[in-house]
Design a protein around this motif. Structure first.
Motif, PDB file in Angstrom:
ATOM      1  N   THR A 200      -8.100   7.248  -0.554  1.00 18.27           N
ATOM      2  CA  THR A 200      -8.622   6.479   0.565  1.00 18.27           C
ATOM      3  C   THR A 200      -7.781   5.216   0.765  1.00 18.27           C
ATOM      4  OG1 THR A 200     -10.509   5.158   1.332  1.00 18.27           O
ATOM      5  CG2 THR A 200     -10.495   5.708  -0.992  1.00 18.27           C
ATOM      6  N   ASP A 201      -7.159   5.142   1.917  1.00 23.36           N
ATOM      7  CA  ASP A 201      -6.274   4.025   2.253  1.00 23.36           C
ATOM      8  C   ASP A 201      -7.090   3.031   3.084  1.00 23.36           C
ATOM      9  OD1 ASP A 201      -4.459   2.329   3.485  1.00 23.36           O
ATOM     10  OD2 ASP A 201      -2.988   3.899   3.901  1.00 23.36           O
ATOM     11  N   GLU A 202      -7.349   1.854   2.491  1.00 22.63           N
ATOM     12  CA  GLU A 202      -8.301   0.922   3.108  1.00 22.63           C
ATOM     13  C   GLU A 202      -7.629  -0.379   3.561  1.00 22.63           C
ATOM     14  OE1 GLU A 202     -11.843   0.776   0.610  1.00 22.63           O
ATOM     15  OE2 GLU A 202     -11.799   2.959   0.370  1.00 22.63           O
TER      16      GLU A 202
ATOM     17  N   ALA B  60       0.842  -1.198   0.000  1.00 21.05           N
ATOM     18  CA  ALA B  60       0.000   0.000   0.000  1.00 21.05           C
ATOM     19  C   ALA B  60       0.876   1.246   0.000  1.00 21.05           C
ATOM     20  CB  ALA B  60      -0.912  -0.004   1.228  1.00 21.05           C
ATOM     21  N   SER B  61       2.064   1.119   0.589  1.00 23.27           N
ATOM     22  CA  SER B  61       2.966   2.282   0.656  1.00 23.27           C
ATOM     23  C   SER B  61       3.224   2.848  -0.735  1.00 23.27           C
ATOM     24  CB  SER B  61       4.310   1.877   1.262  1.00 23.27           C
ATOM     25  OG  SER B  61       4.132   1.323   2.519  1.00 23.27           O
ATOM     26  N   GLN B  62       3.520   1.951  -1.687  1.00 25.71           N
ATOM     27  CA  GLN B  62       3.814   2.480  -3.021  1.00 25.71           C
ATOM     28  C   GLN B  62       2.551   2.938  -3.734  1.00 25.71           C
ATOM     29  OE1 GLN B  62       4.793   0.190  -6.323  1.00 25.71           O
ATOM     30  NE2 GLN B  62       5.698   1.965  -7.365  1.00 25.71           N
TER      31      GLN B  62
ATOM     32  N   MET C 203      -2.200  -6.653   0.261  1.00 30.23           N
ATOM     33  CA  MET C 203      -2.400  -7.966   0.878  1.00 30.23           C
ATOM     34  C   MET C 203      -1.814  -7.987   2.285  1.00 30.23           C
ATOM     35  SD  MET C 203       0.280 -10.715  -0.941  1.00 30.23           S
ATOM     36  CE  MET C 203      -0.288 -12.196  -0.124  1.00 30.23           C
ATOM     37  N   SER C 204      -1.067  -6.932   2.641  1.00 21.45           N
ATOM     38  CA  SER C 204      -0.236  -6.925   3.852  1.00 21.45           C
ATOM     39  C   SER C 204      -0.953  -7.280   5.148  1.00 21.45           C
ATOM     40  CB  SER C 204       0.411  -5.546   4.017  1.00 21.45           C
ATOM     41  OG  SER C 204       1.057  -5.169   2.836  1.00 21.45           O
ATOM     42  N   LYS C 205      -2.041  -6.572   5.442  1.00 24.49           N
ATOM     43  CA  LYS C 205      -2.650  -6.710   6.780  1.00 24.49           C
ATOM     44  C   LYS C 205      -3.652  -7.857   6.813  1.00 24.49           C
ATOM     45  CE  LYS C 205      -0.523  -2.782   7.652  1.00 24.49           C
ATOM     46  NZ  LYS C 205       0.495  -2.460   8.616  1.00 24.49           N
TER      47      LYS C 205
HETATM   48  C1  LIG Z   1      -2.658   3.059   7.184  1.00 24.14           C
HETATM   49  C2  LIG Z   1      -1.558   2.305   6.545  1.00 24.14           C
HETATM   50  N1  LIG Z   1      -1.378   2.416   5.219  1.00 24.14           N
HETATM   51  C3  LIG Z   1      -0.384   1.775   4.598  1.00 24.14           C
HETATM   52  C4  LIG Z   1       0.491   0.979   5.297  1.00 24.14           C
HETATM   53  C5  LIG Z   1       1.599   0.309   4.561  1.00 24.14           C
HETATM   54  O1  LIG Z   1       1.145  -0.886   4.032  1.00 24.14           O
HETATM   55  P1  LIG Z   1       2.105  -1.814   3.155  1.00 24.14           P
HETATM   56  O2  LIG Z   1       2.919  -2.619   4.115  1.00 24.14           O
HETATM   57  O3  LIG Z   1       1.185  -2.653   2.344  1.00 24.14           O
HETATM   58  O4  LIG Z   1       2.952  -0.937   2.335  1.00 24.14           O
HETATM   59  C6  LIG Z   1       0.361   0.834   6.673  1.00 24.14           C
HETATM   60  C7  LIG Z   1       1.312   0.024   7.442  1.00 24.14           C
HETATM   61  O5  LIG Z   1       1.375   0.047   8.647  1.00 24.14           O
HETATM   62  C8  LIG Z   1      -0.703   1.510   7.326  1.00 24.14           C
HETATM   63  O6  LIG Z   1      -0.892   1.413   8.633  1.00 24.14           O
END
Ligand SMILES: Cc1ncc(COP(=O)(O)O)c(C=O)c1O
Length: 383
Positions: A197-199, A97-99, A230-232
């Motif tokens: 929107t970061d979901e 999600a970071s990228q 897929m991370s969380k």
């Molecule tokens: C709100 C939020 N967005 C994005 C991320 C980053 O996610 P990713 O590891 O998929 O890059 C995190 C990680 O803690 C997060 O808490």
């Protein structure tokens, strides 16, 4: 030597990573700083990745992602998020999600643009803005961590380009209600803004609440960038697989930035995500129940110990105030590490309005959480 980048120099080293460094090699430390679930990554995701490597899928991936994965994301967006997309136009696979957040910034902003964020909020947004020359306008959340709608309205200037929301929220645990979301959407449409929107915590929702994706609401798809990963959900932060969903025009811009900066996303890992998405969500029930139990335990114990805090309805964090103990969040964090070997992230890294708060993550097994709460109690009693 000539000066190096001002923008990048201004960003501090990640306080969360520093906390991990402090804790590493110390078996007595219990970390309440963790941003990833402690459950193992589901086996099909791992196997999918291994199988892809065995089939020698080691070359560059298609820039937007593996078509089979894009199709599965399209289907997931329709089913879970009620968003109708076309995988050929509206989706890009990213390095977490970071990228996807980085691509959102790259595709929307010009230097000097303003971005509205309810504060406290996730730390990366502030530095992404710094790197792209975007001015963050922080609007202090209400006491219950809901967004201050009037404050948001009053912060809009001719330079405002977008608003960024993250619900369920890291660090506050707040979930936007349908009314709060409607108020935000009304502002976005009325003022002709974009919405990011970061979901990533969409599945970590408790107390019978519902996660609503703003891009599913009338008139919002064209102006919304939806970020996920897929991370969380799959306890797979190290896979570094995420995605962004948006209009064709925005995804086209993202593709260019993606191509010239990272040349794509880990090819074999995308096959791991394909298998993960095929599994369905049944595996998550046990994780959800465990996180809900942890949430109740930590909230009840912190209340008993005497903290002022808001009960979070989502994600896996809560943000108690340290004011009552005459300590800033940073002082609390430093001293409890020294005296009780507990790693807690200070609130000030999440924006300008959380100096007297700490962020507690309960993504840790229940016995450790119980012990951590006992240590916090001992620490507080001696203050
Ligand atoms: C709100 C939020 N967005 C994005 C991320 C980053 O996610 P990713 O590891 O998929 O890059 C995190 C990680 O803690 C997060 O808490």
């Amino acid at each position: 030597m000539k000066e190096t980048s001002h923008r990048v120099s201004k960003a501090p080293k990640s306080a969360i990573r520093e906390l991990f460094d402090l804790a590493s090699g110390r078996p007595d430390v219990i970390s309440l700083g963790i941003g990833q679930p402690d459950f193992p990554t589901p086996e099909p995701a791992i196997q999918g990745n291994i199988d892809a490597l065995k089939k020698k899928i080691t070359m560059y991936a298609p820039t937007r992602g593996v078509p089979e994965l894009l199709e599965l994301i399209e289907e997931k967006m329709r089913r879970k998020n009620k968003i109708n997309t076309n995988w050929k136009e509206n989706i890009i696979v990213t390095n977490g999600a970071s990228q996807a957040v980085t691509l959102a910034f790259a595709s929307l902003f010009n230097p000097g643009d303003e971005l509205i964020i309810s504060s406290p909020n996730f730390v990366s947004y502030f530095y992404c803005a710094l790197f792209f020359g975007v001015k963050v306008i922080e609007v202090k959340r209400n006491k219950d961590f809901s967004p201050n709608i009037e404050g948001i309205r009053n912060s809009i200037t001719p330079k405002t380009k977008a608003m960024l929301i993250n619900s369920p929220n890291n660090p506050t645990g707040h979930i936007l209600s349908s009314t709060e979301l409607k108020d935000i959407v009304d502002i976005i449409i009325e003022k002709d803004l974009y919405l990011i929107t970061d979901e990533v915590y969409e599945n970590y929702v408790y107390d019978g609440l519902k996660h609503i994706s703003p891009a599913s609401l009338d008139g919002m798809f064209e102006r919304t960038i939806t970020v996920n990963a897929m991370s969380k959900l799959f306890s797979a932060t190290g896979f570094r697989i995420g995605y962004a969903v948006a209009s064709k025009a925005i995804i086209d811009l993202m593709e260019k930035f993606h191509q010239y900066t990272v040349a794509g996303t880990n090819h074999a890992a995308q096959y791991g995500f394909i298998e993960a998405l095929k599994m369905g969500i049944g595996f998550f029930k046990e994780i959800w129940e465990s996180f809900n139990e942890r949430r109740n335990l930590v909230y009840n114990r912190l209340k008993e110990i005497g903290f002022n805090l808001v009960k979070p309805h989502g994600a896996f964090y809560m943000m108690p105030s340290t004011e009552k103990f005459n300590l800033t969040g940073s002082q609390f964090s430093q001293r409890i590490m020294e005296k009780q070997a507990i790693a807690i992230v200070p609130g000030n890294i999440f924006g300008s309005f959380s100096d007297n708060m700490i962020r507690i993550s309960y993504a840790t097994e229940i016995e450790k959480l119980k012990e951590a709460m006992n240590r916090i109690e001992k620490f507080v009693l001696k203050l």
